[in-house]
Structures are given as C-alpha cells and as structure tokens.
Design an enzyme around this catalytic site. Structure first.
Site, short mmCIF file in Angstrom:
data_model
loop_
_atom_site.label_atom_id
_atom_site.label_comp_id
_atom_site.label_asym_id
_atom_site.label_seq_id
_atom_site.Cartn_x
_atom_site.Cartn_y
_atom_site.Cartn_z
N ASP A 155 1.49 -3.80 5.63
CA ASP A 155 0.57 -3.43 4.55
C ASP A 155 0.97 -4.14 3.25
OD1 ASP A 155 2.94 -2.06 4.21
OD2 ASP A 155 2.01 -0.24 3.44
N LEU B 174 0.83 -1.20 0.00
CA LEU B 174 0.00 0.00 0.00
C LEU B 174 0.87 1.25 0.00
CD1 LEU B 174 -2.82 -0.94 2.55
CD2 LEU B 174 -2.76 -1.27 0.08
#
Length: 640
Positions: free
Chosen positions: A288, A247
C-alpha cells in the site's frame, strides 16, 4: 512502380539504406559518361562530348552534395516518403537524359565506338539497379526506360551483333530484377521482423515497469525516472520534489474483507491519484505504498498544501461492492537540492518524513526539514555507539509497579530498559530501542536485559509477576526464540510468573512466525500480553488466533479519560472485550486521581502509572513491593 507509404519504419529504413548508395551511383554515371565522351572526342561535336557531359556532371554533383549532407539525418516518415518520391521522379529524368545522350553519340565513330555506346548503356543500367535496390520503384523506372529504349533501338537496326547484345542485356536485366525483388523482400521482411521484435521488447519493457494491479508505473520505473529527473534538475539548476505515501488502515481492510477487496481498494486509490496529478507522476512501490515525482515543485508551503489536498481526497470514503471502506494516507516529502542531494538520499528522507507523518500527523503530509536532518544525524551517532557498546555493563533495568486498584496491592512489575553510555550519557529507551530495531540489533539488547530482569525478579516474593517487552525481531526467527528460551530456563525463574509483551506492530512483520513463537513460549508457561492495544491495526481475528493471556490499554486512551467521552467509551469497550475474550486487562499511564476514579467506575482493576510510582531501580522496587504487599497472598496476573 510506386512508393509504398503504409509502413513508416520501412520508409525510414529504405531512406537510410539508399542514401548511403546514391553518391556511388552518381559517381558511376559520371565516370562512365566521361569515359564514353572521351572515346568520341574526335568524331562527335564538342557540345555533345563536352557540353552535355558537363551539364550532366553538374546535375549529378549537386545530388551527391545533397546526399552527403543528409546521409546522417534521422528522417521522419514524411521526410523519407518525400525523398523516395523525389528519387522516383529524378530516376525517370536521369534515365531519359543519359539514354538520349547515348543515342545522340551512336551515329558518330566506328564500330568500336558504337559498341562502347552499347556497353555503356548496358553496364550503367546494371550498376544503377544495384544502387537503387532499396528503392524498388526507382530501379524499375530506370530499367524500363533505359532497357526498353536500348532493346528497341538495337533490335530495330537488324544488325546480328547488336540484336544479340540487346537480347543478352534483356536476359541479364531480367535476372537482375528478379534478384532485386528477392533482396527487397528480404530487406522488407528484416525491417518488419525488427519492428515486431522492437514492439515485443517495448511491450516487455512496459510490462516490466508497470504495476498490473493499479496500472501505475512500478518500483523499477520509479527509481529509473527518479534518476533521470534528478540528473535533469541538477543540470538545469532546478528543484525536484518526491512524495512517498502509505495508506493508513489498509491492513484491517485486507483482514476484514479479504485480499480481493484490498486489491480493488488499491486500484481505486491509484485512479484517484491519477485523476489528481497533471505535471507529476504517480507510482506504486509495492503493498500500500505509493510515490509521486514532482519535476517542477512550487514553494514549500504550496507543495505541502498540494500534498494535503491529495491526502484529503484519498481520505474520502471508497464505495466498493462489499461495503464502504475508510482509509487515509500519510505522505512524506523531500526536495532536491534542499537537504537531499542524491537519489538515495532523496528517497530515504522522503521515507523518513513519512515515518514522522504516520507518527505525528497521520493522514497528512510532512516535509523533510532541518530538524529531521539533525535527528537523522543524532540517530546515526546513537546507532554507531550502540553497535560498539559493552551492553552487559552499560544496560540496566528499572521496574514500574503494576497495582490492583481494588486493594492497592502490588501484583507485579514491568521491566524497562535503561542505557547509560560512557559516550552519550543517559539515552532514553524511546530513542535507542527503535534505532536498534531499525538497525536489526535489538536482539543484542533483549538478551542482556532479560537476564538482568529475571535475576532481579528471582529475589521477589513468589506472588510477584514480571512483565518484559519483546521486539518483533525477537520473535521473527527460530534462533532468536531459542535464545529467549535458553535465558528463561537457565535463570531459575518460574516461567508461569513471566508475562512477555509484544506490540501490535510485531504482528505486521510475519504473523505466522510470530504465532509459532508465541505458541512455543506459551507452552513453556509464559503469559503473553499484547502491549498498547488499540493503537495499531491488528484485527480481532488475529487476536483470537494468538494464545494471549492479557492485553494492555495504551496511555493515549487514559489521558483525561474523565473529560473525553470518546476515550471513556473506548476504554469501556476494551474492558468489555477483555471480559468477553477471557483476557486480563492492564491499563497503562494512570497519572491522576480523576483518571483512577473513572477507571474504577468502569470496572478496571490492574493499572500502572506515575500516580502509583515511576520506574524504580531494583532495590527500590523490592522495597515498594514489600510496602504494598497484597492483603492476601493470591497471585494476580499482570501485563507487561
């Protein structure tokens, strides 16, 4: 008397247990039958001593063949239940057939022959009970039919010996049935305990392979499935694709809203991924970072198109209770057997493609290709040579001036590394420094470069400052920090004229350790500058927590500043931020007069770039400083 069907595992366990004993039961029946028939050959009719035993033997033989064929079969619950019901029915038929045949022989022969009949019926039913102990209902049916008829028949004869035998057999069979019930309950308990143990083991396995936050499979499950799918693809001559995703902008969400919001964001990302994938499987590798295994990938163009569709969906706003959050996702893709032949190679190359996606196509997907492979081979060669290099002799330092545009006086220089390898020739620092950082050997470069830079700067006018870049690895350990302090103190150069530059990426490693290191260097007197400000993900909270003295605005915001309103506004905001935070600001990469004019209009003062000078060797740097000495001898602080 009936077959229980509410526990499939118990049914299968019963089936597996009694299939091993059925051939033995039929063997006992046949051998005992022929023994009884033999003792009645001279007294009973041939059809009774030969004909009937032959028919019974054929029936038993067919059942033996059937059980021998199916003894290694792993049954379904339905198959096991049907077999048990069939055994129940056949148990009744066989019990009636053998009992009637026994009674038919009884009138023939003397007392010994009649006693043999009684013995045959008693011992046969006991052996059948043992063989049918895992099919409780069948054992009861055989016992009731054979023993009921046996006891009724012999008691009705009113002959004391036979009555005593009947009573004895009744007591033995009662004891046998009690033992059978106990053993069956133990067998049932063992099967249920095994079921519970397997269920617990399966649940533990599931939890061990599940990411509790997102509900996706975790890193352990990912590598296990990747190995399985890779072997399947190799065996079937098929392709296998792997996407590794990270991300963009997740860190600021955590910093701004807190970890609880970050966790909800990760869960929402996982939900979107699960909703988008059909034949593929998504995993959360940690933090992430996510991965997708595609067992039957389409052609490369379609594969990249599908990946871009996923990243586009993940770019859409996330509406959380605390507010609307915007993040994007970058993905790297590698395909087996195209340029990746093993599990480790497939993952590493997908990760390498992800690195390029984040660097050049943030928020999109990049497929690992032959150019990347050449770059990997080139990087590997550079790393190998770098590890064997005589760094003291091969490394050198050049200096780029930092200028005050108000009077065009030189206020300092930034030290930049150069490597002239006897093997590779001149290697760009943009190439070898990231390689050294990934290999964990950047500290061995920092130390000789810092020594050379300080030795050169010691010859400058005392109004000149030196800016020097540090890697995150230089600040992430006490040993590295102590080495830096030792070099600075032994150089004789005034630490108050030294600006040490760190990048925003350094803050992502171990912020607390970096903070402690920076505070120690600040107490030593060194200035601390944040390099390439605005290109990373550091939050203002973290900036405020560090004892910074300045920051540098990256070239990406300066290029064509006068023609790009967005860049103009960003630089204007950053200059205002520097004033608000009482930090000096140095603007990098100024290359045209138009850019310089725009910066003057915005109130910028300290700049560096090719408009003024490229990086210069040590002697030329001294000459440049002498030619562009400031009108007044005040010291201005510059950035790295």
């Amino acid at each position: 008397m009936s077959v229980e069907s509410d526990n499939p595992e118990l049914l299968k366990a019963q089936y597996r247990a009694f299939t091993r004993q059925m051939p033995m039961m039929y063997f006992i029946l046949v051998s005992s039958t022929w023994a009884l028939a033999f003792t009645h050959l001279s007294a009973a009719p041939t059809w009774l001593t030969i004909g009937v035993p032959v028919l019974l033997t054929i029936g038993c033989g067919l059942r033996v063949v059937f059980w021998l064929k199916t003894r290694n079969v792993s049954p379904s619950p339905e198959m096991a239940h049907a077999a048990l019901l069939r055994t129940n029915r056949l148990a009744g038929v066989i019990a009636v057939a053998f009992t009637l045949w026994s009674f038919a022989l009884f009138p023939y022969g003397d007392a010994y022959a009649r006693s043999h009949v009684a013995f045959y019926m008693a011992i046969t039913v006991i052996s059948c009970i043992f063989c049918l102990m895992y099919v409780r209902s069948a054992a009861f049916i055989v016992t009731v039919i054979v023993n009921g008829a046996f006891i009724a028949f012999f008691v009705s004869m009113a002959q004391p010996t036979f009555v005593a035998i009947a009573i004895n057999v009744l007591m033995v069979c009662a004891g046998m049935m009690s033992i059978l019930l106990t053993n069956y309950r133990n067998f049932e308990s063992m099967v249920i305990a095994k079921q519970r143990s397997e269920a617990l083991s399966n649940e533990n396995f599931r939890l061990a392979n599940l990411d509790s936050l997102t509900g996706l499979a975790n890193r352990r499950a990912f590598f296990a499935l990747l190995a399985t799918e890779l072997e399947r693809a190799r065996a079937n001559g098929m392709r296998l694709a792997l996407g590794v995703m990270d991300l963009d902008g997740f860190k600021p969400v955590n910093d701004l809203y807190g970890h609880s919001v970050g966790d909800r964001l990760l869960a929402e990302v996982a939900n979107r991924l699960s909703g988008l994938l059909t034949a593929s499987t998504a995993f959360r590798l940690g933090g992430d970072e996510f991965a997708i295994i595609v067992p039957v990938p389409p052609d490369d163009d379609q594969l990249v198109g599908n990946a871009n569709a996923i990243t586009a969906r993940l770019r859409e706003p996330y509406h959380l209770p605390e507010g609307t959050v915007h993040v994007s996702a970058s993905m790297g893709i590698a395909v087996f057997p195209d340029l990746a032949l093993s599990r480790e190679q497939l993952f590493d190359r997908a990760d390498y493609a992800l690195y390029h996606a984040k660097k050049r196509k943030r928020g999109g997907a990049v497929l690992f290709n032959s150019d990347h492979e050449q770059r990997i081979n080139s990087d590997a060669k550079i790393e190998s040579v770098l590890k064997q290099a005589e760094l003291e002799n091969e490394l050198s330092v050049v200096f780029q001036p930092i200028v005050d545009i108000r009077d065009l006086g030189t206020i300092g220089f930034e030290a930049l590394a150069r490597w002239n390898s006897p093997v590779l020739g001149k290697v760009s620092p943009a190439c070898f420094i990231p390689i050294a950082e990934r290999a964990g050997i950047v500290g061995s470069l920092t130390r000789p470069l810092l020594k050379k830079a300080l030795a050169a700067a010691s010859l400058w006018d005392t109004s000149m400052r030196l800016s020097f870049n540090l890697s995150a690895h230089d600040l992430n350990s006490n040993d590295g920090l102590l080495a830096l302090i030792g070099i600075i103190e032994s150089s004789g150069f005034d630490p108050q004229r030294l600006d040490l530059e760190i990048t925003e990426t350094a803050l992502a490693h171990d912020f607390e350790q970096v903070k402690r290191s920076v505070e120690v260097l600040r107490r030593l007197g060194c200035g601390i500058s944040l390099d390439d400000f605005g290109t990373g993900y550091s939050s203002l909270t973290r900036l405020h927590a560090l004892p910074l003295t300045k920051f540098k605005i990256d070239r990406s915001f300066v290029k064509d500043l006068h023609q790009r309103p967005a860049s103009y506004k960003i630089v204007k905001s950053l200059l205002a931020l520097s004033t608000e935070m009482a930090l000096e600001c140095v603007i990098e990469g100024v290359e045209t007069q138009e850019e310089l004019a725009a910066l003057k209009a915005l109130g910028g003062t300290s700049v560096q770039g090719y408009l003024f000078s490229p990086p210069l060797p040590e002697s030329q740097a001294r000459e440049f400083a002498a030619r562009h000495r400031r009108p007044c001898n005040k010291i201005a602080v510059t950035s790295v």
